[in-house]
Write a protein that holds these residues in place. Structure first.
Motif, PDB file in Angstrom:
ATOM      1  N   HIS A   1       0.908  -1.390   0.181  1.00 36.92           N
ATOM      2  CA  HIS A   1      -0.221  -0.191   0.266  1.00 36.92           C
ATOM      3  C   HIS A   1       1.287   1.109  -0.071  1.00 36.92           C
ATOM      4  O   HIS A   1      -0.117   2.315  -0.604  1.00 36.92           O
ATOM      5  N   ASP A   2       2.214   1.130  -0.168  1.00 36.40           N
ATOM      6  CA  ASP A   2       2.850   2.299  -0.208  1.00 36.40           C
ATOM      7  C   ASP A   2       3.010   2.382  -1.729  1.00 36.40           C
ATOM      8  O   ASP A   2       3.464   1.979  -2.259  1.00 36.40           O
ATOM      9  N   ASP A   3       2.760   3.763  -1.519  1.00 40.53           N
ATOM     10  CA  ASP A   3       2.790   4.374  -3.334  1.00 40.53           C
ATOM     11  C   ASP A   3       4.208   4.577  -3.480  1.00 40.53           C
ATOM     12  O   ASP A   3       4.535   3.838  -4.419  1.00 40.53           O
ATOM     13  N   ARG A   4       5.082   4.854  -3.028  1.00 43.04           N
ATOM     14  CA  ARG A   4       6.519   4.658  -3.522  1.00 43.04           C
ATOM     15  C   ARG A   4       6.856   2.991  -3.669  1.00 43.04           C
ATOM     16  O   ARG A   4       7.229   2.764  -5.384  1.00 43.04           O
ATOM     17  N   GLU A   5       6.417   2.222  -3.269  1.00 42.52           N
ATOM     18  CA  GLU A   5       6.860   0.686  -4.029  1.00 42.52           C
ATOM     19  C   GLU A   5       5.809   0.677  -4.558  1.00 42.52           C
ATOM     20  O   GLU A   5       5.924  -0.821  -5.899  1.00 42.52           O
ATOM     21  N   LEU A   6       4.373   0.961  -4.743  1.00 47.49           N
ATOM     22  CA  LEU A   6       3.589   0.797  -5.836  1.00 47.49           C
ATOM     23  C   LEU A   6       4.392   1.165  -6.858  1.00 47.49           C
ATOM     24  O   LEU A   6       4.200   0.859  -8.228  1.00 47.49           O
ATOM     25  N   PHE A   7       4.490   2.353  -6.573  1.00 44.99           N
ATOM     26  CA  PHE A   7       5.239   3.080  -7.854  1.00 44.99           C
ATOM     27  C   PHE A   7       6.911   2.033  -8.554  1.00 44.99           C
ATOM     28  O   PHE A   7       6.875   1.550 -10.088  1.00 44.99           O
TER      29      PHE A   7
ATOM     30  N   GLU B   1      -0.236  14.416 -10.493  1.00 46.12           N
ATOM     31  CA  GLU B   1      -1.603  14.221 -10.920  1.00 46.12           C
ATOM     32  C   GLU B   1      -2.537  13.871 -10.571  1.00 46.12           C
ATOM     33  O   GLU B   1      -3.279  14.959  -9.524  1.00 46.12           O
ATOM     34  N   LEU B   2      -2.350  12.504  -9.900  1.00 44.67           N
ATOM     35  CA  LEU B   2      -3.273  11.566  -8.688  1.00 44.67           C
ATOM     36  C   LEU B   2      -3.418  13.078  -7.717  1.00 44.67           C
ATOM     37  O   LEU B   2      -4.201  13.613  -7.699  1.00 44.67           O
ATOM     38  N   LEU B   3      -1.822  13.029  -7.114  1.00 45.73           N
ATOM     39  CA  LEU B   3      -1.746  13.330  -5.966  1.00 45.73           C
ATOM     40  C   LEU B   3      -2.210  15.062  -5.904  1.00 45.73           C
ATOM     41  O   LEU B   3      -3.467  15.846  -5.179  1.00 45.73           O
ATOM     42  N   LYS B   4      -2.694  15.969  -7.472  1.00 45.97           N
ATOM     43  CA  LYS B   4      -2.535  17.138  -7.021  1.00 45.97           C
ATOM     44  C   LYS B   4      -4.579  17.247  -7.169  1.00 45.97           C
ATOM     45  O   LYS B   4      -4.300  17.549  -6.847  1.00 45.97           O
ATOM     46  N   ASN B   5      -4.665  15.931  -7.878  1.00 44.86           N
ATOM     47  CA  ASN B   5      -6.280  15.843  -6.985  1.00 44.86           C
ATOM     48  C   ASN B   5      -6.767  15.207  -6.496  1.00 44.86           C
ATOM     49  O   ASN B   5      -8.393  15.066  -6.200  1.00 44.86           O
ATOM     50  N   GLY B   6      -5.359  15.024  -4.998  1.00 41.64           N
ATOM     51  CA  GLY B   6      -6.190  14.463  -3.584  1.00 41.64           C
ATOM     52  C   GLY B   6      -6.305  12.857  -4.288  1.00 41.64           C
ATOM     53  O   GLY B   6      -7.058  12.595  -3.186  1.00 41.64           O
ATOM     54  N   GLU B   7      -5.554  12.521  -4.566  1.00 44.48           N
ATOM     55  CA  GLU B   7      -5.621  10.621  -4.721  1.00 44.48           C
ATOM     56  C   GLU B   7      -4.898  10.302  -4.653  1.00 44.48           C
ATOM     57  O   GLU B   7      -3.236  10.670  -5.404  1.00 44.48           O
ATOM     58  N   THR B   8      -3.797   9.017  -3.476  1.00 46.52           N
ATOM     59  CA  THR B   8      -2.858   9.082  -3.679  1.00 46.52           C
ATOM     60  C   THR B   8      -2.632   7.378  -4.277  1.00 46.52           C
ATOM     61  O   THR B   8      -4.120   6.835  -5.224  1.00 46.52           O
ATOM     62  N   PHE B   9      -1.648   7.343  -5.222  1.00 49.81           N
ATOM     63  CA  PHE B   9      -1.291   5.718  -5.801  1.00 49.81           C
ATOM     64  C   PHE B   9      -2.147   5.045  -5.420  1.00 49.81           C
ATOM     65  O   PHE B   9      -2.373   3.846  -6.517  1.00 49.81           O
ATOM     66  N   ASN B  10      -1.629   4.599  -4.426  1.00 49.69           N
ATOM     67  CA  ASN B  10      -2.249   3.457  -2.928  1.00 49.69           C
ATOM     68  C   ASN B  10      -4.083   3.528  -3.586  1.00 49.69           C
ATOM     69  O   ASN B  10      -4.619   2.024  -4.168  1.00 49.69           O
ATOM     70  N   ASN B  11      -4.218   4.897  -3.533  1.00 45.31           N
ATOM     71  CA  ASN B  11      -5.904   4.673  -2.972  1.00 45.31           C
ATOM     72  C   ASN B  11      -6.432   4.584  -5.357  1.00 45.31           C
ATOM     73  O   ASN B  11      -7.284   3.402  -5.624  1.00 45.31           O
ATOM     74  N   TYR B  12      -6.091   4.749  -5.950  1.00 47.87           N
ATOM     75  CA  TYR B  12      -6.071   4.490  -7.047  1.00 47.87           C
ATOM     76  C   TYR B  12      -6.370   3.224  -7.787  1.00 47.87           C
ATOM     77  O   TYR B  12      -7.089   2.971  -8.594  1.00 47.87           O
ATOM     78  N   VAL B  13      -4.737   2.420  -7.270  1.00 42.89           N
ATOM     79  CA  VAL B  13      -5.270   1.344  -7.603  1.00 42.89           C
ATOM     80  C   VAL B  13      -5.569   0.443  -6.957  1.00 42.89           C
ATOM     81  O   VAL B  13      -6.582  -0.393  -8.236  1.00 42.89           O
TER      82      VAL B  13
END
Length: 177
Positions: free
Chosen positions: A28-34, A106-118
């Protein structure tokens, strides 16, 4: 207790360790997911062990997968990566990684984490996939939807097979025996 591993995980100590400590465990870590998304796209057309042997080099080359830093990579960084013999030097994959970091920003600018997105692609709950001795499929209906949406949202070098490999690697789909 004996760990039951798939054949690919028995090919080397490196692959056994990857399977035992990382593969298929919910991340669930954004960095690890990226990082895992990036490694999966670099793996496309190659063996996973080819990529995993270079994990440390990829960490260094891509600023330890800090999407903020990678999103700022410019021409000099691109040239540096294209000349880095410690990673896979594929123009399209390098460009896609930089682009994908920008999409994550862009996701982060729109208030969404990469974790929540995926994780939204599996309703925030790991999906159980029972292999019953069969091989993992190359793609699923869910990975097709995920790849289609990610492409629409600007991600590059993502298709249904890469999406499914990513989903299983980060535990969105639990295919562990």
């Amino acid at each position: 207790m004996t760990v039951k591993r798939p054949l690919w995980a028995e090919t080397s100590e490196l692959m056994r360790d990857y399977y035992d400590t990382k593969w298929g465990l919910p991340e669930h870590d954004d960095r690890e997911l990226f990082k895992m998304l990036t490694l999966e796209l670099f793996q496309s057309g190659l063996s996973w062990s080819t990529i995993w042997k270079r994990e440390g080099a990829f960490d260094v080359a891509f600023a330890y997968f800090d999407a903020v830093k990678v999103a700022k990579f410019g021409r000099d960084d691109f040239e540096r990566l294209m000349n880095d013999v410690t990673i896979i030097r594929n123009r399209r994959k390098i460009m896609a990684t930089i682009n994908n970091a920008k999409v994550i920003q862009e996701l982060l600018k729109n208030g969404e984490t990469f974790n929540n997105y995926v994780w939204s692609f599996v309703n925030f709950e790991p999906q159980r996939f029972h292999l019953n001795g069969k091989q993992l499929p190359a793609q699923t209906a869910e990975s097709k939807k995920m790849a289609q949406k990610m492409k629409k949202d600007g991600f590059q070098f993502i298709g249904p097979t890469t999406a499914y490999s990513f989903m299983t690697a980060v535990g969105m789909v639990n295919a562990r025996e």
